[in-house]
Enzyme design. Sequence first.
Site, mmCIF file in Angstrom:
data_model
loop_
_atom_site.group_PDB
_atom_site.id
_atom_site.type_symbol
_atom_site.label_atom_id
_atom_site.label_comp_id
_atom_site.label_asym_id
_atom_site.label_seq_id
_atom_site.Cartn_x
_atom_site.Cartn_y
_atom_site.Cartn_z
ATOM 1 C CG HIS A 99 -57.350 -42.091 -92.132
ATOM 2 N ND1 HIS A 99 -55.638 -42.315 -92.246
ATOM 3 C CD2 HIS A 99 -57.673 -43.172 -91.294
ATOM 4 C CE1 HIS A 99 -55.933 -43.358 -91.676
ATOM 5 N NE2 HIS A 99 -56.693 -43.757 -90.989
ATOM 6 C CG ASP A 113 -56.763 -46.868 -89.217
ATOM 7 O OD1 ASP A 113 -56.678 -46.464 -90.586
ATOM 8 O OD2 ASP A 113 -57.912 -46.535 -88.679
ATOM 9 C CG ASN A 134 -50.531 -43.191 -94.588
ATOM 10 O OD1 ASN A 134 -49.124 -42.239 -94.850
ATOM 11 N ND2 ASN A 134 -51.540 -43.533 -94.089
ATOM 12 C CB CYS A 167 -54.666 -43.421 -95.108
ATOM 13 S SG CYS A 167 -55.079 -42.330 -95.411
#
Length: 1114
Positions: free
Chosen positions: A452, A469, A200, A205
């Site tokens: 997020h 993630d 990131n 994200c």
Amino acid sequence: MTMMTPPPLDQEDEEMLVPHQEFTEGPQPMEVIPNEMGTAPESQQVEDPPSFKFRWTIENFSRLNIKKLYSDIFYVGGFKWRVLIFPKGNNVDHLSIYLDVADSVTLPYGWSRYAQFALAVVNQIHSKYTIRKDTQHQFNSRESDWGFTSFMSLSELYDPSRGYLVNDTCVIEAEVVVRRVVDYWSYDSKKETGFVGLKNQGATCYMNSLLQTLYHIPYFRKAVYHMPTTENDMPSGSIPLALQSLFYKLQYSDNSVATKELTKSFGWDTYDSFMQHDVQELNRVLCEKLEDKMKGTVVEGTIQHLFEGHHMNYIECINVDYKSTRKESFYDLQLDVKGCRDVYASFDKYVEVERLEGDNKYHAENHGLQDAKKGVLFIDFPPVLQLQLKRFEYDFMRDTMVKINDRYEFPLQLDLDSDNGKYLSPEADRRVRNLYTLHSVLVHSGGVHGGHYYAFIRPTLSDQWFKFDDERVTKEDAKRALEEQYGGEEELPQTNPGFNNTPFKFTKYSNAYMLVYIRESDKEKIMCDVDEKDIAEHLRIRLKKEQEEKENKKKEKAEAHLYSIIKVARNEDLAEQIGKEIFFDLVDHDKVRNFRVQKQLPFSHFKEEVAKEFGIPVQFQRFWLWAKRQNHTYRPNRPLTPQEETQPVGQLREVSNKAHNAELKLFLEVELGPDLSPVPPPPKTKEDILLFFKLYDPEKEELRFVGRLFLKSLGKPIEVLTKLNEMAGFPPNEEIELYEEIKFEPTVMCEHIDKRISFRSSQIEDGDIICYQRASALGNEDQYRYPDVPSFLEYVHNRQVVHFRSLEKPKEDDFSLELSKMFTYDDVVERVAHQLGVDDPSKIRLTSHNCYSQQPKPQPIKYRGVDHLSDMLVHYNQTSDILYYEVLDIPLPELQGLKTLKVAFHHATKDEVAVHSIRLPKNSTVADVINDLRTKVELSHPDAELRLLEVFYHKIYKIFPPGEKIENINDQYWTLRAEEAKEEKNLTPHDRLIHVYHFTKDPNQNQTQVQNFGEPFFMVIREGETLADVKIRIQKKLQVPEEDFSKWQLAFVALGRPEYLQDSDIVSNRFQRRDIYGAWEQYLGLEHSDTAPKRAYTANQNRHTFEKPVKIYN
């Protein structure tokens, strides 16, 4: 992802989830990060997390005269918490609220705790309209508070009719759930799952989740690999190559992959990477860009083939034989979430038939106005179906965007042929089976202006799901990917089951935002094999070379403790750098030759390496250690001793450095004989000092290194003048002046040397620098800008090139000026005025630059409000080189003594409004404003009386008394209105002057809640006057046609609740009470639809991050 916390800035123009930091405007953490390791905390939580609901009642709220206010401390999960608010906003026009770790300053080093929490401002009239926002955060010493800087607008909060402030009391609630979190520092995504994540860049994200989804559509990945690129392309300048490189690394790398090359190929700078955009928008823009780049190549049409479907918009008349159709393509479908329980309900709504009748009849060609049916049906669906779920909607009541966290189900298999193909148009090919299987679920966790993103993906469409993630990839079961992403509410177990507690329900802030389905009949083609033969050879070679370099660096890093880096500076380095790259001290050590040497290597062996590199035999080398002096200069201090030269390299260290550093800096002294070949270095006694000499030329404004000398400390400068003249190329008897360069931070210190006293008496020692020049230039200020060494060094130390931009065009450099950091305010504005051709420098107003947001600061620099240019350029711990300018119509000191008010004048007889800027001295009164306005507006009569009103949310809150000082009038949040006071001139004791407002009711909201709009006005009600009489006067005043006015309803409205009136009602009877909060709380309401054109809505118009459009520039 890695959290990046910027220093505090000036202003924040958007609602986002942030530490409060008093506050912040620029690039900032817009992501709600579950865990600093990228671990989703929800997958490691323990059972029955502790929870608590805290209620905080704040009285005399509007009279709070402090910047911030803390609540009492409360305990959740064994931790101390409190709520922090900024009643007037944390440098924004919104209430700012945060959850704070109350004892953060006393907690041990390395503490952290994770909490889900909701903050709410309670609506004390209708609890339904309580504003509540949920988020989550990993609290630690750097971020001990977290919340919402723009929680709700101050105008909404302070409007008494809205219900958030009743009897000047505000009620705030906090619901906190503390969850235990386990950190997995050693987790290896590739080893555990076979896949790697994406790093990131700050707030990317949203991009990472989309890229992983696209990468795991093999047909798409193969097409990207087959886009033509060449070995001469650079990834940072070519989107195809950057995407190929990224996909290759995702496929073959063992570690998480960086996206910087790709974002650079988009034309994004660092600031763009800190702006959180919309996944749907990025998806469209990226696909459009790739579609364009694929044109004329072997993969042309891939995007359309994968993602393009078609639907038919139709309008069909009911009573005549007429039908209009239009075919349109789509790459994704936007499906409603609100009011729909699942995807099928959304598709039902999508194809829902709308009746065009009554006032809304359809104008059919050759048939006039007709009753008709309007709708959409699908001609074909694409192999890869992208469904964008409308989780964000505009709330008209609150004039803001809101996130829809309602429960919304989506199936593992989606059958779009269901119910006999009810979604399909007649021309659809019924042979194609539109049965889809779910490939990926993109999730948004957080609020409307920050959050997020991550993705659940089935890379092979097997039963195994994976969660991507950012850098972390984990295996997940189907329940986590599907049911837990439906949204809705989660009910937590009660902490005290024996008590009759209300169950603690927590809105699930994480929910599906985008779904990707793959058609069963196209599965084999879409989920094809992709291997190295699909990747161009030049790309494989390039990326393997990159990988090897990366491995070598990794190996070097792992073995770093076995090696020392020795940086060797020589005369040649000093001559090359001084006067060009550096002016102070002697050398930039990062730009000299460095050697990577094993620490166990004897120094004598290292000298042999130096001999090979520089061609200087070992016996002619003498090395000096450097030392950092107390005045922060860095100079050669002493030669290495013979004993030190026998030691291993790792044993040596700098004189001023007691630690065994991995890096050693040395100066190589080489003496040259008459034939310029090396000779052995002269013996060094305590009486010998090594000095370095720089020569200054005031005519050329040049400083250069001319050499070094071994001199006796008891000798005098006068004894070496001939040698110095020779080094400078001057005649032997040229008169010169000498100066010692002592220090340059924080200020320059350069002192004249007396040539007749010894070096020791002048406190000159090894490593000192002497600057000299011709004496003839001294005192000649007319001929030279900087006639002597001290003035030149002062100039070099303080010179600053400043880029000036017009405040109206804050992204474009207009001109640049070389200035001195020590220039006064007057010096700077004089230079700017001269550059712009402005006669009066006091008409120049400057504004500083915010280094983090890359925007002008919100407040301009006051007249002589700073001492020096350096004060204008500093922004916390950073220094900018940008200033913004304005050219004013009056001098700034005069403007600062004035108050400018924007006043909207409503003409008495014409339906027109003109906005005037009234600029008057701050001690002026409302009467002065009205007198000034008289000279600018057209009145119905020369003697007409004017009044000034405060209008806010379509209500009149105040008639300003003529004697009120304008300095205290704030027109930032509300409109000042001026109008003629006509009707109420001849009021009798029994007449009433009442407020009349327009209102409507939102059919989707509580029917008792009214929404005001339009222009409010005053009206005189006579005693005994019926509603029928009043309606006649209102219709005449507003000039509403009878056809429209007959549909209006009139009501007596008190505290937002309407009581509808009949024509026979005596209106004045309703306006007898005097114990109301304010006159605006009782009014005559005119209920009708708001037909005024709506403004195109963009959430928080003054923001400059989240809502910005995604742009790919290359």
